[in-house]
Write a protein that holds these residues in place. Structure first.
Motif: not given
Lengths: 288, 383
Positions: A150-151, A124, A127-130, A148
């Motif tokens: 993740l997930y 997370i 690879l997260g947005v931030s 985007q």
């Protein structure tokens, strides 16, 4: 008592602690699950004791469970292939490295010192947005807006590869390490190129290790539920998530028992197939 | 015929041995068998000797709440009674109930449970006990309306006392969604195509159905068109990036701007606001109100638990816990001075009547639990 009789008893005496542990901690609980799978969850929530085939009928005939099971096998299969493709070169490198083999093996073991959940959640932050990757791409000007990443199912497979790769590398390494390097030299002296000696000598001899690693990765991957929970989107689920939901969320232990046994039978069948054609000895070497 | 007690039985056995009617091997064998039988039954006998209580187990949500309980309730309680409080944590009510069901009676004693659902579920599993409220004088300070749902389930005696309450309302990032837009769209913002992949939601089937009812203009406690609700849930599923499963995950998704809008727990959103994040919180009409309780599980040492509950309900403990977890305490603000912070918390009701909150009807929701929770599992996966 005769010497023969005493010798015949000795293995059983030595095995008895392990057999007791396996019996009490694995076989007896498994029998409880078998019994539970024939009970029913009543509308009030309590379990209805008896011999009902409803849970099995539902688990075996409902397309929902079949589809999720097939998807689980697909995800586990892709993960195993990726682990094999990534793991083999790493294992080869470790096996053929001269002085720093112990250090490389230690590095391979390092991830096991960190909780699997923490390792999964670390994606997370990457690879997260931030997260680290988006920040890097934006800093060097490749993207203007965070992507985007993740997930979704890809991140689930990524998390599983991260978790299972060391198992694959270890198994292949054990296999490669046992191959006499003189065989490759002999092939080369007979005119084979390095690539040919690898393809025709090393790779075939290391296949049992690859198969053992593949089996481990597949079985462990197919049985996981944490990775889809942490890295998956609303739709992403593997079969173990359905077992978790039946038992924990819906408190339907009878159905959850039937589903868990169904997964156990499918994965057990794969292990039996492996044992039939390759034997468990190679797997034991890898685990040892 | 008079039933023979064990002492008489052993004395007769010894006499037979002394008289030579019983050989030494048989005598010792019988004594050994008696010892074995005692050893086997002892782990179970301890529950029958609950009067000699040395410790009570408490299970809760951990974190600041546990710390506040330890400082303001558990340690003073131990100092006064000599009874140790062993505190454990759980990450979800469902998981905890599964553990309790698998345990022996008396293994788990008091739990900080969610809402009235759990109370009814524990009652259905025959896990309720009967508290004597005379032994918990602080219960007089509790908002009367919070007691009513429990009395409806177990009219003769309560197995829990209310402890705090809150709402599951709409949380939104004010950098991307204005207060005006939120008030205008209400619950429907969660199925607004404009925020595709920036919407979140709790993976809890009750919350999904509750908000599905709000999005389709229905009363959550009396849904008439369930198919319409499932369609709204499907719509939300296809627009959502992630179903979160814990308060920590909710806070992380909002703080990291992975999502802009979701339902959220009032206390967690207040904690985010305290940390400086510009996250708004809005309770739409019929927002999901809930309460938490301190539940005494069947088989527990009741008197010791009652005394501990009284410590936990004392205003200094309740207020400290409430300030730690950002949920208003169950104490009636018209009877107790709740200090400065609590009246500012989301969902706080200064009237002490809780008229502004809509609670789930436990009979209605628990009656549909088996079917709805199962169907939700399928809808979530694309069915």
């Amino acid at each position: 008592m005769s010497v023969e009789a005493r010798e015949a008893r000795q293995p059983w005496i030595l095995l008895s602690p392990a057999l007791t542990a396996v019996g009490l901690l694995l076989f007896v609980p498994l029998m409880f699950i078998v019994v539970y799978s024939f009970w029913l969850r009543s509308a009030a929530g309590a379990d209805q004791v008896g011999f009902f085939l409803d849970n099995w009928q539902e688990a075996l005939s409902d397309a929902f469970y079949r589809d999720i099971l097939l998807n689980t096998l697909k995800i586990a299969g892709i993960t195993t292939i990726v682990c094999a493709l990534m793991g083999y070169p790493s294992a080869y490198f470790i096996a053929r490295s001269k002085g720093n083999k112990p250090v490389l093996l230690l590095l391979l073991m390092l991830p096991f010192w960190i909780s699997y959940i923490i390792r999964t959640m670390s994606w997370i932050n990457i690879l997260g947005v931030s997260g680290a990757l988006n920040s890097l791409l934006m800093t060097i000007g490749i993207i203007n807006e965070p992507i985007q990443m993740l997930y979704n199912e890809t991140t689930v497979i990524l998390g599983l590869v991260h978790f299972l790769l060391p198992f694959m590398i270890l198994n292949v390494f054990v296999s490669l390490d046992g191959i006499d390097t003189n065989l490759e030299s002999a092939a080369n002296s007979l005119g084979a190129t390095k690539w040919q000696s690898f393809l025709q000598v090393t790779l075939p001899l290391s296949l049992p290790g690859l198969a053992a690693g593949g089996l481990l990765c597949f079985v462990l991957g197919a049985g996981t539920y944490i990775t889809p929970m942490v890295l998956g989107g609303p739709r992403d689920a593997m079969f173990a998530n359905l077992v978790y939901e039946a038992i924990i969320t819906q408190l339907n232990w009878p159905l959850g028992s039937a589903l868990s046994l169904m997964l156990l039978v499918v994965l057990g069948a794969l292990v039996m197939l492996y044992n039939r054609y390759l034997g468990m000895a190679q797997l034991m070497k890898g685990l040892g | 015929m008079k039933k023979m007690d064990n002492t008489t039985r052993y004395e007769r056995l010894r006499e037979r041995y002394r008289n030579g009617d019983l050989d030494r091997r048989s005598f010792l064998g019988l004594i050994g068998a008696a010892g074995l039988a005692y050893g086997v039954q002892t782990p179970f006998a301890k529950y029958a000797m609950a009067q000699d209580v040395q410790q009570v187990r408490f299970d809760g949500w951990g974190g600041v709440v546990s710390e506040a309980f330890r400082e303001h309730a558990f340690d003073p309680y131990t100092a006064e009674t000599g009874i140790e409080v062993v505190d454990g944590t759980f990450s979800g009510g469902d998981e905890y109930l599964a553990q309790v069901r698998a345990s022996q009676p008396g293994e788990f004693n008091i739990a900080h449970l969610s809402g009235v659902f759990d109370y009814a579920r524990y009652h259905n599993f025959d896990l309720t006990t009967a508290l004597n409220l005379d032994n918990i004088p602080n219960v007089e300070l509790v908002i009367a309306r919070l007691m009513e749902p429990y009395r409806a389930i177990t009219p003769d005696a309560l197995s829990a006392v209310p402890y705090d309450y809150g709402t599951t309302g709409l949380a939104y990032n004010r950098k991307y969604i204005s207060d005006e837009e939120m008030r205008e769209k209400g619950a429907s913002i969660l199925i607004d195509e404009a925020y595709k992949d920036k919407i979140g939601g709790w993976s809890d089937w009750r919350t999904r159905i509750w908000y599905g009812a709000l999005q389709t203009g229905q009363d959550p406690n009396n849904i008439e068109d369930m198919e319409e609700v499932w369609d709204a849930i499907r719509q939300h599923r296809d627009l959502a990036l992630k179903y979160w499963g814990s308060g920590a995950e909710l806070m992380s998704l909002l703080a990291e701007e992975e999502i802009y809008v979701t339902e959220g727990w009032s206390g967690r959103i207040a904690a985010l606001q305290e940390e400086g994040h510009d996250i708004g919180y809005y309770d739409p009409p019929n927002s999901f109100g809930w309460q938490e309780c301190l539940f005494v599980i069947k088989g527990s040492p009741v008197e010791a638990c009652e005394e501990l509950l009284n410590f936990m309900l004392a205003p200094e403990t309740s207020i400290a816990v409430a300030e730690g977890q950002n949920y208003p305490p169950a104490l009636d603000g018209t009877k107790v001075d709740l200090g400065d912070k609590i009246p500012t918390l989301p969902a706080y009701d200064p009237s002490g009547t809780l008229e502004s909150l809509t609670f789930a009807d436990p009979e209605y929701w628990n009656g549909n639990e088996a079917e709805w929770s199962k169907t939700f599992g399928r809808v979530q996966r694309g069915y």
